[in-house]
Design an enzyme around this catalytic site. Sequence first.
Site, short mmCIF file in Angstrom:
data_model
loop_
_atom_site.label_atom_id
_atom_site.label_comp_id
_atom_site.label_asym_id
_atom_site.label_seq_id
_atom_site.Cartn_x
_atom_site.Cartn_y
_atom_site.Cartn_z
N LYS A 178 0.85 -1.21 0.00
CA LYS A 178 0.00 0.00 0.00
C LYS A 178 0.88 1.24 0.00
O LYS A 178 0.68 2.16 -0.79
CB LYS A 178 -0.92 0.00 1.23
CG LYS A 178 -2.04 -1.02 1.14
CD LYS A 178 -2.76 -1.22 2.47
CE LYS A 178 -3.79 -2.35 2.36
NZ LYS A 178 -4.37 -2.73 3.63
N GLN A 182 -5.18 -1.24 9.74
CA GLN A 182 -4.92 -2.55 9.13
C GLN A 182 -5.58 -3.66 9.95
O GLN A 182 -5.37 -3.77 11.15
CB GLN A 182 -3.40 -2.77 9.01
CG GLN A 182 -3.01 -4.07 8.33
CD GLN A 182 -3.47 -4.17 6.88
OE1 GLN A 182 -3.47 -3.19 6.14
NE2 GLN A 182 -3.90 -5.35 6.47
N ASP A 230 -11.60 2.82 4.08
CA ASP A 230 -12.05 1.45 3.83
C ASP A 230 -13.57 1.34 3.84
O ASP A 230 -14.12 0.26 3.60
CB ASP A 230 -11.50 0.52 4.91
CG ASP A 230 -10.19 -0.13 4.51
OD1 ASP A 230 -9.98 -0.33 3.30
OD2 ASP A 230 -9.39 -0.45 5.41
#
Length: 303
Positions: A52, A96, A119
Amino acid sequence: MGVLDGKLVAEKIQQEIGLEIERLRNERRVVPGLVVIMVGDDPASSSYVNSKNKLAEKMGILSRLVKLPGNAAEAEVIQSIAAANSDPLIHAILVQMPLPRHIDPWGVIDHIAPEKDVDAFHPFNQGLILQNRGRIFPCTPLGVMRILDHYGIDPAGMNAAVVGRSFLVGKPMAVMLSNRNATVTLCHSRTAGLTGILRESGLVVAAVGKPGFITAEMVKPGAVLIDVGINHINKEADFDKHCPRSQYEAFQKKGSVITGDIHYQAFAKAVHYTPVPGGVGPLTVTMLMHNTVELCKRQLRDA
Ligand SMILES: NC(=O)c1ccc[n+]([C@@H]2O[C@H](COP(=O)([O-])OP(=O)(O)OC[C@H]3O[C@@H](n4cnc5c(N)ncnc54)[C@H](OP(=O)(O)O)[C@@H]3O)[C@@H](O)[C@H]2O)c1
């Protein structure tokens, strides 16, 4: 049978995002900013976080990593989120997953400012998706939609089965397909008669986390098969069971390969399918960049 090439679709989207980033820099003097908060040093998570950060840097996105020890308290994670929520250089926040067991993921996610929730895991953003007025979408299901769109596969009117109901992938995927007028069956470990459901489904999205779980006998001839699964195979016996011989050289060289949730022999029955690797995977990280830019643009608009 046609391969849905995720790498190709990802490259095309990255070019579009690159232009947006350039425009933001030239016209607004703004660089989109992403922070990744990682707790512990799980090797799989570290490798995702690295990829990422690498792509963010390559694309000209400001990318920060906040690394907390595996025994960090929930309050410390929330503190890092609060700092990012109020940082004007940061437009997007990613925590994460998975978090260590002692931390309740919802207790953490609830603290991300919805306008920085890259997200789309915050209940506000998931609620909007449920109401078919989503602004930001979880990266993996969004990537799947972008693959379907790129290849002109319209889910409207299709019987679609989504196997797996995590809030990261399966659940939002099912809702997003329903919003695009597919008739969706959301399957999970307690689903009775899975094979019967799959044999009636023209579109199957597998997000289970079990190599080769969906076999050729379970799928309808002519179906579109989307394989989200990422399973690491490092034993010869598992390789023989789940992987085609064409991957053997790579397996011998690296000692492991990745494979999906759909057995490769099932692909022969499909009209289109996403391979693993090279299918959904490249889209997930690309959609993270897309979402970062999208959030940045929204924050500028709403300022
Ligand atoms: N390609 C990408 O970029 C990407 C992104 C994210 C995840 N992934 C991969 O996608 C897979 C799924 O990830 P996830 O985070 O959604 O996993 P997860 O949270 O572990 O969820 C797995 C789901 O599979 C269901 N399941 C387990 N056994 C089953 C069975 N026998 N029959 C039917 N359903 C069954 C579970 O049902 P219950 O709810 O009943 O337990 C659960 O809903 C993993 O391999 C992951 O590595 C890939």
